[in-house]
Design a protein around this motif. Structure first.
Motif, PDB file in Angstrom:
ATOM      1  N   GLN A 171       0.707  -1.059   0.054  1.00 33.30           N
ATOM      2  CA  GLN A 171      -0.231   0.091   0.049  1.00 33.30           C
ATOM      3  C   GLN A 171       0.732   1.368   0.011  1.00 33.30           C
ATOM      4  O   GLN A 171       0.477   2.292  -0.343  1.00 33.30           O
ATOM      5  CB  GLN A 171      -1.053   0.008   1.271  1.00 33.30           C
ATOM      6  CG  GLN A 171      -0.261  -0.004   2.551  1.00 33.30           C
ATOM      7  CD  GLN A 171      -1.161  -0.303   3.532  1.00 33.30           C
ATOM      8  OE1 GLN A 171      -1.285  -1.344   4.421  1.00 33.30           O
ATOM      9  NE2 GLN A 171      -2.635   0.414   3.797  1.00 33.30           N
ATOM     10  N   ASP A 195      -6.089  -3.046   6.847  1.00 34.01           N
ATOM     11  CA  ASP A 195      -6.231  -2.024   5.684  1.00 34.01           C
ATOM     12  C   ASP A 195      -5.120  -2.783   4.403  1.00 34.01           C
ATOM     13  O   ASP A 195      -5.488  -2.544   3.501  1.00 34.01           O
ATOM     14  CB  ASP A 195      -5.264  -0.783   6.388  1.00 34.01           C
ATOM     15  CG  ASP A 195      -6.414   0.091   6.985  1.00 34.01           C
ATOM     16  OD1 ASP A 195      -7.287  -0.166   7.202  1.00 34.01           O
ATOM     17  OD2 ASP A 195      -5.800   0.980   7.899  1.00 34.01           O
ATOM     18  N   GLN A 222      -2.174  -0.949  -9.524  1.00 33.58           N
ATOM     19  CA  GLN A 222      -0.594  -1.036  -9.378  1.00 33.58           C
ATOM     20  C   GLN A 222      -0.082  -0.361 -10.684  1.00 33.58           C
ATOM     21  O   GLN A 222       1.127   0.090 -10.507  1.00 33.58           O
ATOM     22  CB  GLN A 222      -0.088  -2.507  -9.074  1.00 33.58           C
ATOM     23  CG  GLN A 222      -0.125  -3.375 -10.361  1.00 33.58           C
ATOM     24  CD  GLN A 222      -1.503  -3.922 -10.659  1.00 33.58           C
ATOM     25  OE1 GLN A 222      -2.410  -3.317 -10.528  1.00 33.58           O
ATOM     26  NE2 GLN A 222      -1.391  -4.975 -11.613  1.00 33.58           N
ATOM     27  N   ARG A 261      -8.270  -5.134  -3.289  1.00 32.80           N
ATOM     28  CA  ARG A 261      -8.818  -4.127  -4.133  1.00 32.80           C
ATOM     29  C   ARG A 261      -7.777  -4.129  -5.596  1.00 32.80           C
ATOM     30  O   ARG A 261      -8.347  -4.229  -6.660  1.00 32.80           O
ATOM     31  CB  ARG A 261      -8.591  -2.663  -3.641  1.00 32.80           C
ATOM     32  CG  ARG A 261      -9.917  -2.397  -2.830  1.00 32.80           C
ATOM     33  CD  ARG A 261      -9.932  -0.796  -2.836  1.00 32.80           C
ATOM     34  NE  ARG A 261      -8.374  -0.143  -1.986  1.00 32.80           N
ATOM     35  CZ  ARG A 261      -8.108  -0.067  -0.871  1.00 32.80           C
ATOM     36  NH1 ARG A 261      -9.190  -0.557   0.000  1.00 32.80           N
ATOM     37  NH2 ARG A 261      -7.062   0.339  -0.479  1.00 32.80           N
ATOM     38  N   MET A 262      -6.562  -4.428  -5.255  1.00 33.96           N
ATOM     39  CA  MET A 262      -5.814  -4.502  -6.425  1.00 33.96           C
ATOM     40  C   MET A 262      -5.779  -5.790  -7.186  1.00 33.96           C
ATOM     41  O   MET A 262      -5.860  -5.777  -8.579  1.00 33.96           O
ATOM     42  CB  MET A 262      -4.103  -4.421  -5.995  1.00 33.96           C
ATOM     43  CG  MET A 262      -3.980  -2.838  -5.290  1.00 33.96           C
ATOM     44  SD  MET A 262      -2.066  -3.081  -4.867  1.00 33.96           S
ATOM     45  CE  MET A 262      -1.455  -2.482  -6.313  1.00 33.96           C
ATOM     46  N   GLN A 294      -7.286  -5.183   2.762  1.00 36.45           N
ATOM     47  CA  GLN A 294      -8.135  -4.596   1.769  1.00 36.45           C
ATOM     48  C   GLN A 294      -7.535  -3.949   0.670  1.00 36.45           C
ATOM     49  O   GLN A 294      -7.972  -3.891  -0.706  1.00 36.45           O
ATOM     50  CB  GLN A 294      -8.777  -3.500   2.331  1.00 36.45           C
ATOM     51  CG  GLN A 294     -10.000  -3.938   3.479  1.00 36.45           C
ATOM     52  CD  GLN A 294     -10.941  -4.760   2.794  1.00 36.45           C
ATOM     53  OE1 GLN A 294     -11.492  -4.425   1.825  1.00 36.45           O
ATOM     54  NE2 GLN A 294     -11.265  -5.939   3.423  1.00 36.45           N
ATOM     55  N   HIS A 295      -6.399  -3.473   0.747  1.00 34.68           N
ATOM     56  CA  HIS A 295      -5.380  -3.057  -0.225  1.00 34.68           C
ATOM     57  C   HIS A 295      -5.205  -4.058  -1.324  1.00 34.68           C
ATOM     58  O   HIS A 295      -5.305  -3.968  -2.593  1.00 34.68           O
ATOM     59  CB  HIS A 295      -4.286  -2.274   0.094  1.00 34.68           C
ATOM     60  CG  HIS A 295      -3.433  -1.808  -1.004  1.00 34.68           C
ATOM     61  ND1 HIS A 295      -3.657  -0.508  -1.860  1.00 34.68           N
ATOM     62  CD2 HIS A 295      -2.203  -2.149  -1.252  1.00 34.68           C
ATOM     63  CE1 HIS A 295      -2.795  -0.203  -2.655  1.00 34.68           C
ATOM     64  NE2 HIS A 295      -1.766  -1.264  -2.479  1.00 34.68           N
TER      65      HIS A 295
END
Length: 296
Positions: free
Chosen positions: A80, A240, A116, A247-248, A243-244
């Motif tokens: 992240q 956190d 990314q 999402r990626m 979740q990152h």
């Protein structure tokens, strides 16, 4: 004359293949890693200097940058803080007067719906604006030995996106050969941005067909659930960070399910001075390694 080259994320897919090549060319290598286990592995490869620390720490970056002539920055993909780390590396290199900054980016960094890719695009822009002499390398999806494990052991190739969409791939040996050449002859490559793409464009069924031909039996293809995979493999991350990561990976699966991800191998073959490694050659090499390991 030998030079001191700094490599970040040095025990990853690229680093552990690149370090021996640089050492064989007479360079001194300073390798940055996160863990003691990675440090030991790099020392075993012959790296003269191994620094263990966090690229999110400006003091560690400043320490790593001291006295180096060139930097090869491999960002911790899916981290992240990857963007901030890339910016800090460039700023520290400029402050230290580093002569050549080589950045490992990604093919089609302009595809901003891939998180990314957007991060790497931003780092590219920061590097372009820095005043440093630079080279940007943009590899396609790697031909990863780890992805062949299920092929050889279970007879199945698994993919996270639509099986009919095509992708270009690149052999890690080819990529690191180019990196070693760029770092060994910096002035020739100042200001260059190179796409590193192997021959061919393959959907999952075509990948399965190549593998079937090599191993001599049918290889099935399957699409796996990205969210289940991420939660099972990275469930120990902080919320956190998890979740990152999620999402990626979901963004990757969505983009690759809607668009082919392809490039052209001409630049890679030009840089290598030979034809780039084909996917068939890669699979044959990995299958030979697999069978040798079984017999040892």
């Amino acid at each position: 004359m030998s030079s001191l080259i700094l490599i970040t994320s040095a025990n990853g897919n690229q680093g552990k293949r690149l370090v021996p090549k640089l050492l064989a060319s007479g360079h001194h290598v300073r390798a940055c890693v996160r863990t003691a286990a990675s440090a030991e592995q790099l020392r075993a490869l012959g790296a003269q200097q191994v620094l263990m620390g966090d690229l999110a720490d400006p003091a560690f970056i400043a320490q790593a940058m001291k006295g180096v002539s060139s930097v090869y920055h491999i960002g911790p993909t899916l981290h992240q803080e990857e963007r901030a780390m890339g910016f800090a590396m460039i700023d520290a290199a400029k402050a230290e007067g580093v002569g050549h900054f080589v950045f490992s980016s990604v093919l089609h960094a302009i595809a901003s719906d891939l998180i990314q890719h957007e991060i790497k695009r931003d780092i590219e822009e920061h590097l372009l604006s820095s005043g440093l002499e630079y080279t940007i390398l943009q590899p396609a999806n790697y031909m990863l030995p780890s992805r062949m494990k299920a092929v050889f052991e279970e007879g199945v190739f698994r993919l996270a996106w639509a099986l009919e969409k095509r992708q270009s791939m690149v052999d890690l040996g080819d990529v690191t050969e180019v990196v070693a050449r760029v770092l060994s002859d910096p002035e020739r490559h100042w200001g260059a941005t190179y796409e590193l793409v192997g021959p061919g464009r393959f959907n999952a069924y075509e990948i399965g067909a190549v593998a079937s031909n090599v191993v001599g039996r049918e290889i099935k293809v399957e699409r796996f659930d990205v969210e289940v995979f991420v939660r099972e493999r990275f469930g120990n991350l902080e919320p956190d960070a998890l979740q990152h990561m999620l999402r990626m990976n979901l963004a990757i699966a969505a983009h690759y399910s809607n668009h082919d991800f392809v490039g052209n191998s001409n630049v890679l073959s030009f840089l290598l001075g030979r034809p780039a490694t084909t996917f068939d050659e890669f699979v044959r090499k990995e299958y030979a390694n697999f069978r040798k390991a079984l017999s040892d």
